[in-house]
Design a protein around this motif. Sequence first.
Motif, PDB file in Angstrom:
ATOM      1  N   ILE A 140      56.404  31.195  59.803  1.00 34.64           N
ATOM      2  CA  ILE A 140      55.690  32.317  59.184  1.00 34.64           C
ATOM      3  C   ILE A 140      54.188  32.176  59.423  1.00 34.64           C
ATOM      4  O   ILE A 140      53.517  33.138  59.801  1.00 34.64           O
ATOM      5  CB  ILE A 140      55.993  32.403  57.668  1.00 34.64           C
ATOM      6  N   ILE A 141      53.668  30.976  59.231  1.00 34.39           N
ATOM      7  CA  ILE A 141      52.241  30.746  59.454  1.00 34.39           C
ATOM      8  C   ILE A 141      51.882  30.990  60.912  1.00 34.39           C
ATOM      9  O   ILE A 141      50.822  31.557  61.216  1.00 34.39           O
ATOM     10  CB  ILE A 141      51.841  29.334  58.979  1.00 34.39           C
ATOM     11  N   ALA A 142      52.765  30.619  61.820  1.00 35.40           N
ATOM     12  CA  ALA A 142      52.527  30.882  63.245  1.00 35.40           C
ATOM     13  C   ALA A 142      52.408  32.385  63.500  1.00 35.40           C
ATOM     14  O   ALA A 142      51.582  32.821  64.321  1.00 35.40           O
ATOM     15  CB  ALA A 142      53.639  30.275  64.095  1.00 35.40           C
ATOM     16  N   LEU A 143      53.214  33.184  62.801  1.00 34.22           N
ATOM     17  CA  LEU A 143      53.108  34.638  62.946  1.00 34.22           C
ATOM     18  C   LEU A 143      51.743  35.147  62.461  1.00 34.22           C
ATOM     19  O   LEU A 143      51.160  36.045  63.071  1.00 34.22           O
ATOM     20  CB  LEU A 143      54.225  35.332  62.165  1.00 34.22           C
ATOM     21  N   TYR A 144      51.240  34.573  61.372  1.00 35.11           N
ATOM     22  CA  TYR A 144      49.895  34.943  60.914  1.00 35.11           C
ATOM     23  C   TYR A 144      48.869  34.601  61.984  1.00 35.11           C
ATOM     24  O   TYR A 144      47.958  35.385  62.257  1.00 35.11           O
ATOM     25  CB  TYR A 144      49.530  34.222  59.614  1.00 35.11           C
ATOM     26  N   TRP A 145      48.988  33.436  62.570  1.00 32.01           N
ATOM     27  CA  TRP A 145      48.037  33.015  63.600  1.00 32.01           C
ATOM     28  C   TRP A 145      48.101  33.926  64.821  1.00 32.01           C
ATOM     29  O   TRP A 145      47.096  34.132  65.498  1.00 32.01           O
ATOM     30  CB  TRP A 145      48.274  31.553  64.004  1.00 32.01           C
ATOM     31  N   GLN A 146      49.265  34.467  65.096  1.00 30.14           N
ATOM     32  CA  GLN A 146      49.426  35.399  66.219  1.00 30.14           C
ATOM     33  C   GLN A 146      49.015  36.822  65.832  1.00 30.14           C
ATOM     34  O   GLN A 146      49.048  37.720  66.673  1.00 30.14           O
ATOM     35  CB  GLN A 146      50.885  35.413  66.694  1.00 30.14           C
ATOM     36  N   GLN A 200      49.014  23.825  53.923  1.00 33.45           N
ATOM     37  CA  GLN A 200      50.011  22.773  54.102  1.00 33.45           C
ATOM     38  C   GLN A 200      51.267  23.078  53.291  1.00 33.45           C
ATOM     39  O   GLN A 200      52.380  22.867  53.759  1.00 33.45           O
ATOM     40  CB  GLN A 200      49.426  21.428  53.684  1.00 33.45           C
ATOM     41  N   TYR A 201      51.090  23.552  52.068  1.00 39.41           N
ATOM     42  CA  TYR A 201      52.206  23.907  51.192  1.00 39.41           C
ATOM     43  C   TYR A 201      52.126  25.405  50.943  1.00 39.41           C
ATOM     44  O   TYR A 201      51.526  25.853  49.966  1.00 39.41           O
ATOM     45  CB  TYR A 201      52.144  23.120  49.883  1.00 39.41           C
ATOM     46  N   PHE A 202      52.749  26.165  51.824  1.00 40.55           N
ATOM     47  CA  PHE A 202      52.590  27.615  51.871  1.00 40.55           C
ATOM     48  C   PHE A 202      52.965  28.284  50.550  1.00 40.55           C
ATOM     49  O   PHE A 202      52.211  29.110  50.035  1.00 40.55           O
ATOM     50  CB  PHE A 202      53.416  28.174  53.029  1.00 40.55           C
ATOM     51  N   LYS A 262      49.172  30.036  44.069  1.00 37.59           N
ATOM     52  CA  LYS A 262      47.813  29.869  43.546  1.00 37.59           C
ATOM     53  C   LYS A 262      47.020  31.168  43.693  1.00 37.59           C
ATOM     54  O   LYS A 262      46.297  31.571  42.777  1.00 37.59           O
ATOM     55  CB  LYS A 262      47.123  28.727  44.291  1.00 37.59           C
ATOM     56  N   ILE A 263      47.188  31.837  44.820  1.00 34.86           N
ATOM     57  CA  ILE A 263      46.479  33.103  45.048  1.00 34.86           C
ATOM     58  C   ILE A 263      46.923  34.159  44.046  1.00 34.86           C
ATOM     59  O   ILE A 263      46.102  34.787  43.375  1.00 34.86           O
ATOM     60  CB  ILE A 263      46.693  33.609  46.492  1.00 34.86           C
ATOM     61  N   ILE A 264      48.233  34.354  43.921  1.00 32.88           N
ATOM     62  CA  ILE A 264      48.714  35.430  43.040  1.00 32.88           C
ATOM     63  C   ILE A 264      48.420  35.112  41.585  1.00 32.88           C
ATOM     64  O   ILE A 264      48.126  36.003  40.790  1.00 32.88           O
ATOM     65  CB  ILE A 264      50.206  35.755  43.267  1.00 32.88           C
ATOM     66  N   ARG A 265      48.460  33.853  41.239  1.00 36.51           N
ATOM     67  CA  ARG A 265      48.151  33.471  39.857  1.00 36.51           C
ATOM     68  C   ARG A 265      46.696  33.805  39.535  1.00 36.51           C
ATOM     69  O   ARG A 265      46.392  34.362  38.480  1.00 36.51           O
ATOM     70  CB  ARG A 265      48.415  31.978  39.672  1.00 36.51           C
ATOM     71  N   ARG A 266      45.793  33.479  40.453  1.00 38.71           N
ATOM     72  CA  ARG A 266      44.378  33.786  40.246  1.00 38.71           C
ATOM     73  C   ARG A 266      44.162  35.300  40.131  1.00 38.71           C
ATOM     74  O   ARG A 266      43.434  35.774  39.258  1.00 38.71           O
ATOM     75  CB  ARG A 266      43.548  33.215  41.391  1.00 38.71           C
ATOM     76  N   LEU A 267      44.819  36.062  41.008  1.00 36.46           N
ATOM     77  CA  LEU A 267      44.690  37.517  40.961  1.00 36.46           C
ATOM     78  C   LEU A 267      45.233  38.075  39.644  1.00 36.46           C
ATOM     79  O   LEU A 267      44.602  38.933  39.020  1.00 36.46           O
ATOM     80  CB  LEU A 267      45.430  38.151  42.146  1.00 36.46           C
TER      81      LEU A 267
END
Length: 186
Positions: free
Chosen positions: A6-12, A64-66, A72-77
């Motif tokens: 999934i992260i590779a798809l973001y990078w692409q 590292q831990y997707f 963490k992002i959604i909790r902050r939002l």
Amino acid sequence: MTDEEIIALYWQRDEQAIRETDNSYGRMLKSLALRIVHDLMESEECLQDTYLKAWDTIPPQRPQYFSAWLAKIIRRLALNVLRKKTTVKREGDYQAAGLDELAAILSGGTDPEEETNAVLLGECISKYLDTLSKDSRVLFIRRYFFEDSVKEAAAYTGMRENNARVRLHRIRQDLRSYLLENGYDV
């Protein structure tokens, strides 16, 4: 699909990354936001904002831990949405239940010095959590980070609800002592 794929798809810069993120983590993330904001529409908005934040920050970041990074992002939002709701309502008593339990020993701030102190406090709490057994650490994180009810956190760790409630109480007491020993006035 694995996190690395999934992260590779973001990078692409492939939009499939967002669909795969939603397939893998959408329900968990939306549930987390819903536990905080208690509003289905706002939790959905937090979810979409999380995907946007992931798209905007990968690359250059490579988490590292997707799943934890997304949580963490959604909790902050969601907490920001909750703060706005309480400000608009002018009712200081509306907070997530798990946060209420910790409020007695933790405080937050908005100026730079207080934000720095909050980061240091977070690091101290992380060190404390490293001293706990795996079950206690998972119970604490499920309750206070993922906002699970005590019953849900207990079930997740295989404990009875009453045992989990007692253990959480003892963890909070020990955390308070640990923070005092490390120079925090709680």
